[in-house]
Design a protein around this motif. Structure first.
Motif, PDB file in Angstrom:
ATOM      1  N   ASN A 253       0.812  -1.212   0.000  1.00  0.00           N
ATOM      2  CA  ASN A 253       0.000   0.000   0.000  1.00  0.00           C
ATOM      3  C   ASN A 253       0.846   1.263   0.000  1.00  0.00           C
ATOM      4  O   ASN A 253       0.298   2.360   0.049  1.00  0.00           O
TER       5      ASN A 253
ATOM      6  N   ASN B 172       0.988   9.783  -7.294  1.00  0.00           N
ATOM      7  CA  ASN B 172      -0.182   9.341  -6.547  1.00  0.00           C
ATOM      8  C   ASN B 172      -1.280  10.387  -6.675  1.00  0.00           C
ATOM      9  O   ASN B 172      -1.010  11.595  -6.621  1.00  0.00           O
TER      10      ASN B 172
ATOM     11  N   LYS C 271     -10.299   7.765  -2.153  1.00  0.00           N
ATOM     12  CA  LYS C 271      -9.527   6.630  -2.638  1.00  0.00           C
ATOM     13  C   LYS C 271      -8.360   7.108  -3.498  1.00  0.00           C
ATOM     14  O   LYS C 271      -8.490   8.032  -4.285  1.00  0.00           O
ATOM     15  N   ARG C 272      -7.227   6.467  -3.299  1.00  0.00           N
ATOM     16  CA  ARG C 272      -6.097   6.765  -4.174  1.00  0.00           C
ATOM     17  C   ARG C 272      -6.374   6.144  -5.537  1.00  0.00           C
ATOM     18  O   ARG C 272      -6.676   4.960  -5.656  1.00  0.00           O
ATOM     19  N   LEU C 273      -6.261   6.964  -6.580  1.00  0.00           N
ATOM     20  CA  LEU C 273      -6.656   6.532  -7.914  1.00  0.00           C
ATOM     21  C   LEU C 273      -5.473   6.011  -8.697  1.00  0.00           C
ATOM     22  O   LEU C 273      -4.318   6.397  -8.470  1.00  0.00           O
ATOM     23  N   ASP C 274      -5.777   5.145  -9.630  1.00  0.00           N
ATOM     24  CA  ASP C 274      -4.776   4.624 -10.557  1.00  0.00           C
ATOM     25  C   ASP C 274      -4.783   5.504 -11.792  1.00  0.00           C
ATOM     26  O   ASP C 274      -5.792   5.561 -12.510  1.00  0.00           O
ATOM     27  N   PRO C 275      -3.679   6.210 -12.085  1.00  0.00           N
ATOM     28  CA  PRO C 275      -3.682   7.127 -13.230  1.00  0.00           C
ATOM     29  C   PRO C 275      -3.888   6.426 -14.566  1.00  0.00           C
ATOM     30  O   PRO C 275      -4.261   7.072 -15.551  1.00  0.00           O
ATOM     31  N   ASP C 276      -3.665   5.118 -14.614  1.00  0.00           N
ATOM     32  CA  ASP C 276      -3.825   4.377 -15.868  1.00  0.00           C
ATOM     33  C   ASP C 276      -5.188   3.712 -15.985  1.00  0.00           C
ATOM     34  O   ASP C 276      -5.457   3.005 -16.954  1.00  0.00           O
ATOM     35  N   SER C 277      -6.039   3.925 -14.987  1.00  0.00           N
ATOM     36  CA  SER C 277      -7.342   3.264 -14.978  1.00  0.00           C
ATOM     37  C   SER C 277      -8.418   4.197 -15.508  1.00  0.00           C
ATOM     38  O   SER C 277      -8.597   5.303 -15.006  1.00  0.00           O
TER      39      SER C 277
ATOM     40  N   ASP D 200     -11.028   4.764 -12.687  1.00  0.00           N
ATOM     41  CA  ASP D 200     -10.647   5.759 -11.692  1.00  0.00           C
ATOM     42  C   ASP D 200     -10.702   7.172 -12.266  1.00  0.00           C
ATOM     43  O   ASP D 200     -11.046   8.126 -11.566  1.00  0.00           O
TER      44      ASP D 200
END
Length: 739
Positions: free
Chosen positions: A653, A659, A679-685, A688
């Motif tokens: 984590n 981030n 929520k911490r987001l996924d920049p490639d998602s 998100d």
């Protein structure tokens, strides 16, 4: 067997004699009198005798500025041919100047008293560098520069300080602006910058400009952390990448703490030329020499044209404010300026770089973001009964100590090219008026119709980066990782933890001070304003990293309406301090909706119940109450967090190099429900990314912590000696490694 010293040990051995010598020379006068207790209860050195503001306004020797220009009158001087007599004005209204002159003279006399010829060659070669014998000559020349005899450099500087043609601000009448709104100049800047960022964002996203609705353009801010030269060098690299990618053109604000403030000051100068590549080359040429290396520093202070460039601020400060104190932070600022504001070759110095208000010229067409510089005032309310009982030497009661600890907090002051402002006070003054006295909301005017020039940038550099003015508690946090392995550390650590409440109130080195602009305004300012601030002629300001090493607070100020914050964090012990999470309480206490609560490094003991407790702690009626509650909550969890982190070097984590969190504008429906999570987001998602377009989406935080890079094992933010906050030497090779 030959003992080898580490880089850090060599550094301390080199700098120790310099600071010892500076302290002895500078402290000769100060040690002649006992310590006094001021109204806040802290021990202070006695100040020089001073007159009231009204007396200074009517004194025969005062020269200042106002709306009407007058010819400056001759400055009375006292010259002396006796080399052993202090060279300073006999006028009793020049207390600060007399003290400064005496200290320079005492340093010269002390150095001249050393019988260099009688010091054994072997001892001299072992303990003294070659340049040590040149120090008396340097100080003699410096003393001659600072005497106020006709034709001296100091006399020339003071005459020019009263010339409205050279310093137009001295002819302007300054008033305190009391309002929670942004100043008019910043509002106009926002309009100009909006037009520029609209075009820039279209180009950055490769979209036709006509397809972009200006109302959809987000307000983007970038900020850099504190951390001395480490933060400045790493920040230069980060901003350079943003500039080359076209992202910097989309940014409306930049903000800094400590070393990142130095970086901004260079960018908005004729040295940086608003290009981070140019700035990086400047750093490679200038910071390979320690700021306190005597031959380099004294050479610049005693040779033209750099002597006038660097000494002008000293003369203006101590001659313009007879009650001013010229201390270690001021010396530090001058030394920083000698390294950072002097270009290679040392001839092309530009006096326009010496005033913060001059940076306004780079904002006129909206082509650059507006810089925000941060400092703090440490309010430590001492029990008023203490001063009453001082004659009986009564110790404060336990209840009083608890109250003082809980009500101690840091007041933030922001500086921009337009204004010095405190959100907590709801009051500010024009940047060009910083340095002059204020009373009842109006800046003082000298007898000749002028005021003093704007406080020079070197002193602000010292204030912004004065981490060494931290409390004993902050000092211990810095050295704690180094001494962990010592025998008996556990017991010492436990003892110091128990005394943390007392350590956090003690500043071994006094912060620098500027004239207090809220004198006489108690009835017009918020009732939550500290009472002690209305009883002091000066405001003591220091490095904002003592409160939060990321300048998040100024960016959350109402009216700036920042939608996206891009934070470059080069702090030491990033995981332990978790500066993003510190902003949670501030956002809640200020009623700022949309901040991503819980952003920052994950906390292993962060249960739902503790999250609710943190938010409740931040819901306070005043900054004092909020500070006390938040401090208690943070301190109770810090030891456990450190233990958890030490037990595991890696965690699935843990944060990465980039981030992202997005807040929500939703509010809690009850005190028993958990706060809205971010929520911490996924920049490639793609999923998100959808969070950014939600109607209730709040502020987005994009966080870049300075982490070890496996591709460069020789550079470790926490372990590489040259990346210490207290290191002031970066070779070109070191800079390249960091970049």
């Amino acid at each position: 067997m030959r003992y080898r010293l580490t880089y850090r040990q060599c550094f301390y051995l080199r700098i120790l004699p310099i600071f010892l010598g500076s302290s002895l020379a500078w402290g000769t006068v100060r040690f002649r009198k006992p310590l006094l207790n001021d109204s806040s209860g802290r021990e202070r050195w006695p100040k020089t005798s001073s007159l009231s503001i009204q007396q200074r306004l009517t004194s025969k020797d005062n020269k200042g500025n106002a709306d009407q220009a007058q010819e400056p009158t001759e400055v009375p001087t006292t010259a002396s041919n006796d080399d052993d007599v202090p060279l300073f004005d006999a006028d009793p209204d020049s207390g600060a100047w007399s003290t400064l002159s005496r200290r320079v003279m005492d340093a010269r006399i002390a150095l001249n008293a050393i019988k260099w010829s009688k010091v054994g060659n072997d001892i001299a070669d072992l303990l003294l560098p070659d340049w040590a014998m040149d120090l008396p000559a340097y100080f003699s020349k410096l003393q001659r520069e600072l005497e106020m005899a006709p034709g001296s450099l100091a006399d020339e500087i003071w005459e020019e300080a009263q010339d409205p043609g050279l310093n137009p601000e001295i002819a302007r009448l300054a008033r305190v602006r009391i309002s929670n709104d942004l100043c008019m100049e910043e509002k106009k800047f926002q309009q100009r910058r909006k037009r520029y960022t609209t075009r820039a964002l279209a180009a950055y996203l490769d979209l036709p400009e006509e397809e972009i609705d200006p109302e959809d353009i987000p307000t983007i801010a970038m900020c850099g952390s504190g951390g001395g030269l480490r933060a400045m060098v790493a920040g230069t690299s980060s901003y350079l990448c943003a500039q080359e990618a076209g992202l910097l053109d989309c940014v409306t604000y930049t903000a800094g703490v400590s070393g990142s403030c130095w970086l901004q000051a260079l960018y908005y100068s004729t040295i940086g030329r608003q290009n981070y590549g140019t700035l990086l080359n400047h750093l490679k040429q200038r910071i390979g020499t320690h700021i306190a290396y005597p031959p380099a520093a004294l050479g610049l202070l005693t040779a033209a044209p750099t002597n006038k460039f660097l000494l002008s601020g000293i003369v203006e400060k101590v001659k313009g404010d007879p009650t001013a104190e010229f201390g270690l932070v001021d010396v530090y600022g001058i030394l920083l300026a000698a390294r950072l504001l002097v270009p290679r070759g040392e001839l092309g110095v530009d006096s326009r770089n010496l005033k913060l208000s001059n940076q306004e010229v780079y904002l006129r067409d909206g082509a650059h973001p507006m810089p925000i510089y941060s400092a703090v005032r440490h309010e430590i309310p001492l029990d008023e009964s203490d001063s009453k009982d001082d004659s009986e030497h009564k110790a404060p009661s336990h209840e009083m100590e608890v109250k003082a600890r809980k009500e101690a907090w840091f007041q933030w002051f922001e500086s921009t090219p337009y204004e010095l402002y405190s959100e907590e006070l709801g009051a500010g003054i024009p940047s060009w008026s910083v340095g002059r006295k204020f009373e009842n909301g109006t800046g003082s005017v000298r007898e000749n119709g002028y005021s003093v020039p704007e406080l020079r940038l070197p002193f602000l550099l010292g204030i912004w980066g004065s981490a060494f003015c931290a409390t004993l508690s902050h000092y211990y946090k810095e050295i704690r990782p180094i001494v962990k392995g010592l025998t008996g550390f556990g017991g010492i650590d436990d003892l110091l933890e128990e005394k943390n409440d007392e350590l956090i109130k003690v500043h071994p080195i006094e912060p620098a001070a500027i004239p207090n602009y809220v004198l006489g305004l108690k009835a017009q300012l918020p009732p939550t304003a500290a009472k002690s601030i209305f009883n002091s002629d000066h405001l003591e300001l220091a490095d904002a990293g003592m409160s939060n090493n990321l300048p998040i607070y100024p960016l959350l100020r109402p009216g700036r309406d920042v939608d996206i914050i891009i934070a470059f964090d080069a702090s030491a012990a990033i995981k332990t301090e978790n500066w993003l999470s510190v902003a949670d309480g501030y956002a809640r206490q200020r009623g700022i909706r949309g901040w991503p609560l819980g952003a920052g490094w994950p906390k292993k003991d962060k249960s739902e119940a503790s999250s609710i407790a943190d938010i409740d702690a931040a819901e306070a009626a005043s900054p004092q109450e909020a500070a006390g509650k938040i401090a208690d909550a943070r301190e109770s969890k810090r030891v456990k967090e450190e233990g958890d982190q030490e037990g595991s070097n890696t965690d699935s984590n843990d944060l990465g190099y980039c981030n992202i969190w997005v807040g929500t504008t939703l509010e809690r429906t009850s005190s028993s429900s958990p706060p809205p999570s971010s929520k911490r987001l996924d920049p490639d998602s793609d999923t998100d990314a959808f969070h950014l377009t939600q109607p209730n989406a709040g502020i987005a935080v994009i966080y870049f912590p300075l982490l070890p890079n496996p591709s460069f094992p020789s550079v470790h933010p926490d372990k590489s000696d040259f990346m210490s906050t207290w290191n002031f030497i970066y070779t070109p090779e070191d800079i390249e490694k960091v970049v």
